[in-house]
Design a protein around this motif. Sequence first.
Motif, PDB file in Angstrom:
ATOM      1  N   GLU A 229      37.207   2.809  72.240  1.00 11.72           N
ATOM      2  CA  GLU A 229      38.393   3.615  72.579  1.00 11.72           C
ATOM      3  C   GLU A 229      38.850   4.431  71.360  1.00 11.72           C
ATOM      4  OE1 GLU A 229      38.356   0.159  73.111  1.00 11.72           O
ATOM      5  OE2 GLU A 229      37.565   0.581  75.122  1.00 11.72           O
ATOM      6  N   GLU A 230      38.840   3.769  70.215  1.00 15.61           N
ATOM      7  CA  GLU A 230      39.258   4.430  68.983  1.00 15.61           C
ATOM      8  C   GLU A 230      38.358   5.650  68.705  1.00 15.61           C
ATOM      9  OE1 GLU A 230      39.289   1.534  65.901  1.00 15.61           O
ATOM     10  OE2 GLU A 230      40.627   2.694  64.613  1.00 15.61           O
ATOM     11  N   LEU A 231      37.058   5.437  68.814  1.00 18.00           N
ATOM     12  CA  LEU A 231      36.114   6.529  68.549  1.00 18.00           C
ATOM     13  C   LEU A 231      36.297   7.646  69.576  1.00 18.00           C
ATOM     14  CD1 LEU A 231      32.842   4.615  67.545  1.00 18.00           C
ATOM     15  CD2 LEU A 231      34.421   5.874  66.064  1.00 18.00           C
ATOM     16  N   ALA A 232      36.464   7.264  70.843  1.00 18.75           N
ATOM     17  CA  ALA A 232      36.621   8.272  71.905  1.00 18.75           C
ATOM     18  C   ALA A 232      37.871   9.126  71.662  1.00 18.75           C
ATOM     19  CB  ALA A 232      36.695   7.594  73.266  1.00 18.75           C
TER      20      ALA A 232
ATOM     21  N   VAL B  34      36.477  16.445  66.126  1.00 20.04           N
ATOM     22  CA  VAL B  34      35.287  16.824  65.349  1.00 20.04           C
ATOM     23  C   VAL B  34      34.683  18.097  65.935  1.00 20.04           C
ATOM     24  CG1 VAL B  34      32.994  16.064  64.594  1.00 20.04           C
ATOM     25  CG2 VAL B  34      34.853  14.388  64.851  1.00 20.04           C
ATOM     26  N   ASP B  35      34.859  19.222  65.243  1.00 20.59           N
ATOM     27  CA  ASP B  35      34.287  20.479  65.722  1.00 20.59           C
ATOM     28  C   ASP B  35      34.390  21.547  64.631  1.00 20.59           C
ATOM     29  OD1 ASP B  35      33.422  22.688  67.006  1.00 20.59           O
ATOM     30  OD2 ASP B  35      34.872  22.616  68.660  1.00 20.59           O
ATOM     31  N   ASP B  36      33.293  21.765  63.937  1.00 16.46           N
ATOM     32  CA  ASP B  36      33.306  22.729  62.822  1.00 16.46           C
ATOM     33  C   ASP B  36      33.596  24.152  63.282  1.00 16.46           C
ATOM     34  OD1 ASP B  36      32.694  20.573  61.292  1.00 16.46           O
ATOM     35  OD2 ASP B  36      30.789  21.319  60.524  1.00 16.46           O
ATOM     36  N   ASP B  37      33.361  24.444  64.567  1.00 14.55           N
ATOM     37  CA  ASP B  37      33.609  25.811  65.054  1.00 14.55           C
ATOM     38  C   ASP B  37      35.097  26.168  64.981  1.00 14.55           C
ATOM     39  OD1 ASP B  37      30.975  26.035  65.579  1.00 14.55           O
ATOM     40  OD2 ASP B  37      31.136  25.644  67.741  1.00 14.55           O
TER      41      ASP B  37
ATOM     42  N   ARG C 269      29.016   7.094  65.905  1.00 16.93           N
ATOM     43  CA  ARG C 269      28.408   5.847  65.413  1.00 16.93           C
ATOM     44  C   ARG C 269      27.273   6.164  64.431  1.00 16.93           C
ATOM     45  NH1 ARG C 269      29.709   1.455  67.628  1.00 16.93           N
ATOM     46  NH2 ARG C 269      31.245   1.504  69.284  1.00 16.93           N
ATOM     47  N   PRO C 270      26.841   5.164  63.650  1.00 16.40           N
ATOM     48  CA  PRO C 270      25.756   5.424  62.700  1.00 16.40           C
ATOM     49  C   PRO C 270      24.535   6.070  63.364  1.00 16.40           C
ATOM     50  CG  PRO C 270      26.745   3.313  62.237  1.00 16.40           C
ATOM     51  CD  PRO C 270      27.393   3.805  63.507  1.00 16.40           C
ATOM     52  N   ALA C 271      23.970   7.056  62.682  1.00 20.89           N
ATOM     53  CA  ALA C 271      22.811   7.795  63.200  1.00 20.89           C
ATOM     54  C   ALA C 271      21.689   6.825  63.558  1.00 20.89           C
ATOM     55  CB  ALA C 271      22.324   8.768  62.142  1.00 20.89           C
ATOM     56  N   ASP C 272      20.974   7.172  64.607  1.00 22.76           N
ATOM     57  CA  ASP C 272      20.002   6.232  65.153  1.00 22.76           C
ATOM     58  C   ASP C 272      18.705   6.971  65.516  1.00 22.76           C
ATOM     59  OD1 ASP C 272      18.971   3.949  66.187  1.00 22.76           O
ATOM     60  OD2 ASP C 272      20.038   4.088  68.112  1.00 22.76           O
TER      61      ASP C 272
END
Length: 358
Positions: free
Chosen positions: A150-153, A159-162, A279-282
Motif C-alpha cells: 500500500e505504501e509503495l502504491a 515518480v515521473d521524470d517527465d 521494488r528492487p530490480a529483478d
Amino acid sequence: MKLTVYGTEYRRAAAGRRAKALALALLMLFVCALGPSCAAERPAERELFLMDTYMKLRAYGGKAEEGLDEACALMSRLDSLLSVTNENSEIFALNAGSGQPTPVSEETFELLSIAARVSAKLGDSFEITLRPVSKVWGFTDGPMRVPSDEELASLLPLVDDDKLTLDPDVGAVTLPAGMQIDLGALAKGYAADKAADLLKESGTEAALLDLGSSTILAFGSKPDGTKWKIAVQDPKNPGVYAGTLGISSGSVSTSGGYERYFEQDGRVYWHILDPLTGRPADSGLLSVTVLSGSAAEGDALSTAIFVMGVDKALELRRDGGGFEFIAIAADRIYATPGAGAVFTPMGEYAEVPLEIVN
Ligand code: AMP
Ligand code: MG
C-alpha cells in the motif's frame, strides 16, 4: 703556471662532476626503464571522501598538482550542491519546495538537464524522481526496511521524470510539490566528467579518476605506454575481482546489488529499484559495467541496464549506440563485442561462460 695548475685541477674537478652526472643520468635511465617508479613519472595523487565514497585521483604531467587541487575543490562543491540528505544542498531545497520555479547553480542545472535527457532515452528503467520511493526503503537515510504494498502504491504516482521542467533562460527548475529527486545514479559520473574537463584545461596530460570503484574515468596516455587496467568486482564476493578491463581512455561505471543491500527473512533487498514496481530490480543480473565516453551517461546507463536487463539494453544500444557493457548473471557473463575484446576474466570467472551479445 699557477693558473694552469689551478685550471688543470678545475678541469679535473669538472671532469669528475661530468662523470658523476653521467653516472647519475645512466642510473635514472635504468630506474625509468624499470617502470612507473621513475620519479619524473610519479603521478600526483589525492584521496578524499565525498558523495559517501572514498575517491582516489591520480594525475600525470607538469600541471597535475594544481589540476588535482582544483578538481578536489570542484567535487567538494558538487557534493554540497547535489546531496539529497544535506539540508543546505540545492537538491534538498528543491525536494522541500512547493512546486514553484527554483533558480539553481549552473552545475545543478547542467546535471539535471543531462539527467532529463538520459531519462527520456532510458524509459521506465530510470527515474531521478524515484526519491519518495527509495526514501521509504531507507537505503540512503536508513533505517532499511521493506515497505508495504500500500505504501509503495501510494508513492509510485510521484515518480515521473517527465514532470520535471527546466527553464534554461533563467536557470530555474520546477518540480511539482511532493515529488523528490535523487541524483545518486549519475552524480558521481557527472563529477568525474567535470573533474576531467578541469584537469585537461589546466594542462594535465593524463589521469585516472577512481570515484569509489563504481565510477572510473581515464584520459591521456599512461607514461609507461600501457593501457589503464580497471578491475571489475565479483558481485558475489566483494573485494574479489571478476576480471579486468584494459582501456585507453573513457569511463567505466558499475552498478550492482552488492553495493548497498539488506537481508530480511532470507531475502536480499538492494538499492537499485525498478521504477514500475518500486521494488528492487529483478532483471536476473548481479552487476552491470558500462564503458562509455561520458561518465555521467555511463553511470546512468549502468543503473538503468541493471533494471532493464540484457535484451532491452541491446535494443537501446542498437537504437543509439555509443556504449559497451559487461553484465554478470549467476551462470554467465554477457559482453558486447567492444567490452568483450578488452575484458580479461579472472579466478573462477575464467571458467564462467562468456557470451558475446550484440
Ligand atoms: P548506481 O550505484 O550508480 O547504480 O546508483 C544507485 C543509486 O541510484 C541508488 O542508491 C538510488 O539513489 C538511485 N536509484 C536507484 N534505482 C534507480 C533507478 N531505477 N533510476 C534512477 N535512480 C535510481
Ligand atoms: Mg549509476
